[in-house]
Enzyme design. Structure first.
Site, mmCIF file in Angstrom:
data_model
loop_
_atom_site.group_PDB
_atom_site.id
_atom_site.type_symbol
_atom_site.label_atom_id
_atom_site.label_comp_id
_atom_site.label_asym_id
_atom_site.label_seq_id
_atom_site.Cartn_x
_atom_site.Cartn_y
_atom_site.Cartn_z
ATOM 1 N N ARG A 133 0.852 -1.188 0.000
ATOM 2 C CA ARG A 133 0.000 0.000 0.000
ATOM 3 C C ARG A 133 0.888 1.238 0.000
ATOM 4 O O ARG A 133 1.927 1.264 0.671
ATOM 5 C CB ARG A 133 -0.898 0.023 1.247
ATOM 6 N N HIS A 175 -0.230 -0.033 -10.015
ATOM 7 C CA HIS A 175 -0.981 -0.940 -9.108
ATOM 8 C C HIS A 175 -1.438 -2.205 -9.855
ATOM 9 O O HIS A 175 -2.638 -2.494 -9.957
ATOM 10 C CB HIS A 175 -2.193 -0.203 -8.486
HETATM 11 P P1 NDP Z 1 -1.990 -11.102 5.008
HETATM 12 O O1 NDP Z 1 -3.018 -10.542 5.950
HETATM 13 O O2 NDP Z 1 -2.201 -12.478 4.497
HETATM 14 O O3 NDP Z 1 -0.543 -11.080 5.683
HETATM 15 C C1 NDP Z 1 -0.114 -10.033 6.443
HETATM 16 C C2 NDP Z 1 1.295 -10.328 6.991
HETATM 17 O O4 NDP Z 1 1.810 -9.114 7.548
HETATM 18 C C3 NDP Z 1 1.317 -11.388 8.095
HETATM 19 O O5 NDP Z 1 2.486 -12.165 7.991
HETATM 20 C C4 NDP Z 1 1.367 -10.530 9.355
HETATM 21 O O6 NDP Z 1 1.997 -11.151 10.490
HETATM 22 C C5 NDP Z 1 2.222 -9.369 8.886
HETATM 23 N N1 NDP Z 1 2.001 -8.175 9.707
HETATM 24 C C6 NDP Z 1 0.832 -7.523 9.934
HETATM 25 N N2 NDP Z 1 1.031 -6.472 10.777
HETATM 26 C C7 NDP Z 1 2.346 -6.476 11.075
HETATM 27 C C8 NDP Z 1 3.170 -5.675 11.902
HETATM 28 N N3 NDP Z 1 2.665 -4.641 12.582
HETATM 29 N N4 NDP Z 1 4.487 -5.980 11.988
HETATM 30 C C9 NDP Z 1 5.022 -7.033 11.302
HETATM 31 N N5 NDP Z 1 4.283 -7.850 10.502
HETATM 32 C C10 NDP Z 1 2.973 -7.564 10.391
HETATM 33 O O7 NDP Z 1 -1.884 -10.036 3.792
HETATM 34 P P2 NDP Z 1 -1.703 -10.343 2.227
HETATM 35 O O8 NDP Z 1 -0.463 -11.127 2.048
HETATM 36 O O9 NDP Z 1 -2.951 -10.866 1.634
HETATM 37 O O10 NDP Z 1 -1.526 -8.858 1.644
HETATM 38 C C11 NDP Z 1 -0.318 -8.138 1.858
HETATM 39 C C12 NDP Z 1 -0.421 -6.743 1.246
HETATM 40 O O11 NDP Z 1 -0.508 -6.831 -0.178
HETATM 41 C C13 NDP Z 1 -1.628 -5.913 1.682
HETATM 42 O O12 NDP Z 1 -1.217 -4.593 1.961
HETATM 43 C C14 NDP Z 1 -2.507 -5.881 0.446
HETATM 44 O O13 NDP Z 1 -3.320 -4.728 0.418
HETATM 45 C C15 NDP Z 1 -1.444 -5.869 -0.646
HETATM 46 N N6 NDP Z 1 -1.908 -6.271 -1.967
HETATM 47 C C16 NDP Z 1 -1.399 -5.578 -3.049
HETATM 48 C C17 NDP Z 1 -1.769 -5.931 -4.338
HETATM 49 C C18 NDP Z 1 -1.175 -5.228 -5.517
HETATM 50 O O14 NDP Z 1 -1.576 -5.496 -6.646
HETATM 51 N N7 NDP Z 1 -0.209 -4.361 -5.325
HETATM 52 C C19 NDP Z 1 -2.722 -7.026 -4.584
HETATM 53 C C20 NDP Z 1 -3.151 -7.698 -3.389
HETATM 54 C C21 NDP Z 1 -2.736 -7.332 -2.123
HETATM 55 P P3 NDP Z 1 1.399 -12.524 11.173
HETATM 56 O O15 NDP Z 1 1.745 -13.636 10.210
HETATM 57 O O16 NDP Z 1 2.145 -12.595 12.450
HETATM 58 O O17 NDP Z 1 -0.087 -12.297 11.320
#
Ligand code: NDP
Length: 322
Positions: free
Chosen positions: A237, A285
């Site tokens: 993001r 994007h």
């Molecule tokens: P998930 O919810 O599956 O994974 C999130 C990960 O981030 C988890 O490993 C989580 O840790 C970790 N995390 C969350 N908060 C923190 C923190 N404060 N500190 C450290 N680690 C943290 O997300 P997705 O993989 O589905 O999506 C990831 C990103 O990709 C999102 O921002 C989404 O909007 C973006 N996206 C972008 C696209 C594009 O085309 N550019 C398309 C689709 C998605 P834990 O494992 O411990 O819970």
């Protein structure tokens, strides 16, 4: 089953989605959230709907997002806090994200942005060729997308380390992070581990969700912790990055190159310095677009689970914001 649809689509996009959704759930009735029948809908399928879109649907009991990121939906105060929301998780998107991350990492590792700059000046100069196992990559966020990226890059020989929230922030680590452990990608957790990880990485890939904890995380302090000349790939993001800080870090050479797919303001305004910065690659994007051909079936399966009284998959946890 009556399903209200709410989102910001072009007419073309709406047509593609509705064709795919109707084919995946032929028994359902669909209506626009603004049409009178929506008042009776128990289900909503949404794609970044304008704030307030889900107001006035008294029977609504489940919301399925067509997009993986639900930060805008969670920021809408009119969405009742008890309403279960599931986000889009589609293996086809994870693969697309892994492809984008692999292209960007490979490009940085082999110096292709530098060769593009040289070509613009008709300049012939061969740079040293590094091996993949000499390039360390930090993947911030090892959820659906990050895990696929980490696995793919590790498979190509890069030295990959993941960073996730982990036990200090969450009582229930996501199972997909465990899946990364299975392929022997080391995972570090929590804020205390980040400076060391940044200082030991040549490429930092951001795949965090946008939450109050992660907004603006990639700022001057974090760029200063990075290895001098290391690169940033932001596929998550735009609001994770403080733009002025990144531009200053690029100008000083602290950050060597940035591949940016997401921005604080999208579409990126025509006069934004990122467009013309020699050390920035801009994508509109497209790192992993939701593909109606596979995602419509994901939606159908989850709605049918709810209708059968089962717990839907990929529910957003409101307490942690993702
Ligand atoms: P998930 O919810 O599956 O994974 C999130 C990960 O981030 C988890 O490993 C989580 O840790 C970790 N995390 C969350 N908060 C923190 C923190 N404060 N500190 C450290 N680690 C943290 O997300 P997705 O993989 O589905 O999506 C990831 C990103 O990709 C999102 O921002 C989404 O909007 C973006 N996206 C972008 C696209 C594009 O085309 N550019 C398309 C689709 C998605 P834990 O494992 O411990 O819970």
């Amino acid at each position: 089953m009556l399903i209200a649809v709410a989102g910001r689509f072009s007419d073309d996009e709406r047509g593609r989605w509705m064709d795919a959704l109707r084919a995946a759930l032929p028994q359902a009735q669909w209506c626009d959230v603004q049409d009178p029948p929506a008042r009776e809908a128990e289900f909503a399928v949404v794609a970044n709907p304008p704030p307030g879109s889900l107001q006035g649907l008294p029977r609504l009991r489940f919301v399925q997002s067509l997009w993986a990121g639900v930060d805008r939906l969670l920021a809408d105060p009119t969405v009742p806090s008890h309403l279960p929301i599931a986000r889009m998780v589609d293996p086809a998107m994870n693969r697309a994200m892994a492809e984008t991350a692999l292209w960007a990492t490979l490009s940085l590792h082999r110096g292709f942005p530098a060769y593009a700059r040289q070509q613009a000046g008709c300049h012939w100069r061969q740079l040293p060729q590094r091996r993949a196992d000499e390039v360390s990559v930090a993947v911030l966020g090892t959820g659906q997308m990050g895990a696929a990226v980490a696995r793919t890059l590790a498979g190509q020989g890069y030295v990959v380390t993941g960073w996730r929230r982990g036990a200090d922030g969450s009582k229930t680590p996501s199972p997909l992070s465990a899946a990364v452990d299975i392929v022997h990608v080391p995972i570090v957790t929590g804020p205390a581990a980040l400076p060391t990880l940044l200082s030991s990485s040549d490429v930092v890939i951001n795949l965090l969700p946008l939450t109050p904890d992660t907004r603006g995380l990639l700022n001057a302090a974090r760029f200063a912790q990075m290895r001098r000349g290391a690169s940033l790939i932001n596929l998550a993001r735009g609001a994770h990055v403080v733009d002025e800080d990144l531009l200053a870090a690029l100008d000083s050479g602290q950050v060597g190159h940035a591949v940016l797919d997401v921005f604080n303001l999208e579409p990126l305004p025509a006069d934004h310095p990122y467009w013309t910065h020699p050390c920035v690659t801009v994508l509109p994007h497209v790192a992993a677009q939701t593909d109606p051909r596979s995602a419509a079936q994901v939606v159908a399966d989850n709605l049918l689970r709810v209708q059968r009284g089962e717990v839907p998959l990929h529910l957003v946890r409101r307490d942690r914001g993702y």
